[in-house]
Design a protein around this motif. Structure first.
Motif, PDB file in Angstrom:
ATOM      1  N   UNK A  69      34.400  21.779  75.785  1.00  0.00           N
ATOM      2  CA  UNK A  69      34.961  21.568  74.454  1.00  0.00           C
ATOM      3  C   UNK A  69      35.149  22.925  73.786  1.00  0.00           C
ATOM      4  N   UNK A  70      36.398  23.222  73.457  1.00  0.00           N
ATOM      5  CA  UNK A  70      36.708  24.423  72.687  1.00  0.00           C
ATOM      6  C   UNK A  70      36.686  23.991  71.227  1.00  0.00           C
ATOM      7  N   UNK A  75      41.958  33.951  65.648  1.00  0.00           N
ATOM      8  CA  UNK A  75      42.586  35.262  65.804  1.00  0.00           C
ATOM      9  C   UNK A  75      42.520  35.987  64.480  1.00  0.00           C
ATOM     10  N   UNK A  76      42.155  37.254  64.533  1.00  0.00           N
ATOM     11  CA  UNK A  76      42.186  38.080  63.334  1.00  0.00           C
ATOM     12  C   UNK A  76      42.921  39.370  63.680  1.00  0.00           C
ATOM     13  N   UNK A  97      36.106  32.735  70.159  1.00  0.00           N
ATOM     14  CA  UNK A  97      36.161  31.421  70.782  1.00  0.00           C
ATOM     15  C   UNK A  97      34.795  30.761  70.648  1.00  0.00           C
ATOM     16  N   UNK A  98      34.763  29.526  70.154  1.00  0.00           N
ATOM     17  CA  UNK A  98      33.534  28.739  70.047  1.00  0.00           C
ATOM     18  C   UNK A  98      33.647  27.588  71.038  1.00  0.00           C
ATOM     19  N   UNK A  99      32.623  27.392  71.853  1.00  0.00           N
ATOM     20  CA  UNK A  99      32.707  26.402  72.921  1.00  0.00           C
ATOM     21  C   UNK A  99      31.348  25.807  73.255  1.00  0.00           C
ATOM     22  N   UNK A 113      26.144  25.209  71.677  1.00  0.00           N
ATOM     23  CA  UNK A 113      27.410  25.800  71.217  1.00  0.00           C
ATOM     24  C   UNK A 113      27.293  27.325  71.199  1.00  0.00           C
ATOM     25  N   UNK A 114      28.310  27.974  71.734  1.00  0.00           N
ATOM     26  CA  UNK A 114      28.271  29.433  71.877  1.00  0.00           C
ATOM     27  C   UNK A 114      29.560  30.051  71.348  1.00  0.00           C
TER      28      UNK A 114
END
Length: 165
Positions: A69-70, A75-76, A97-99, A113-114
């Motif tokens: 799960x993404x 984006x910055x 990216x959080x997944x 969650x990372x």
């Protein structure tokens, strides 16, 4: 005697490098999974992930017992340097990216969650905005590739901890 000392030093340096986890860029570990479902990724990330996972022998489809799960992609883009006229001379791109991975049947989280973050800085030439924009697109593609390799390495590490179906 001199030759054996050089051999010992070379072997010691090789051992130290391998122990610290250093790897060539683009080298991925093999995930301990046969299949994986990707959920929530942008189209570009999804295609890049599917290509890399396929090279690792992991099929991606919607019926896998494991869900990657993404949770979010961010984006910055910011100016990191200006020229003597106060114009943008260098930009910084940050891709975050959080997944997490969860079990499809039970919904249990198999990983916490990372967050992964990659940063690149590139020159910006105001007098040649088209070329600078093209270079920015190439750097974004590079960030997708880098993030994919890092994510697959983390998936491989995590998949060693649980017993796949």
């Amino acid at each position: 005697m001199r030759v054996s000392a050089n051999i010992v030093i070379t072997l010691l340096l090789a051992l130290i490098l391998s122990a610290c986890g250093w790897q060539l860029r683009g080298v991925t570990n093999q995930p301990n999974l046969e299949t994986l479902t990707i959920k929530g990724a942008s189209t570009k990330l999804r295609y890049t992930l599917e290509d890399q996972l396929e090279k690792q022998g992991v099929l991606t489809h919607n019926e896998s017992p494991y869900l990657l799960v993404i949770d979010d992609e961010d984006w910055m883009r910011r100016t990191s340097a200006v020229d003597f006229q106060g114009r943008q001379a260098e930009i910084e791109l940050r891709y975050t990216l959080y997944w997490h991975i969860q079990d499809r049947k039970s919904g249990a989280l198999l990983t916490t969650p990372a967050r992964l973050r990659a940063i690149r800085t590139l020159p910006w030439y105001p007098e040649n905005a088209t070329a600078s924009s093209d270079e920015e697109d190439l750097v974004r593609d590079d960030l997708y590739e880098d993030m994919t390799i890092r994510l697959i390495n983390q998936i491989a590490t995590a998949s060693q901890r649980w017993e796949p179906y």
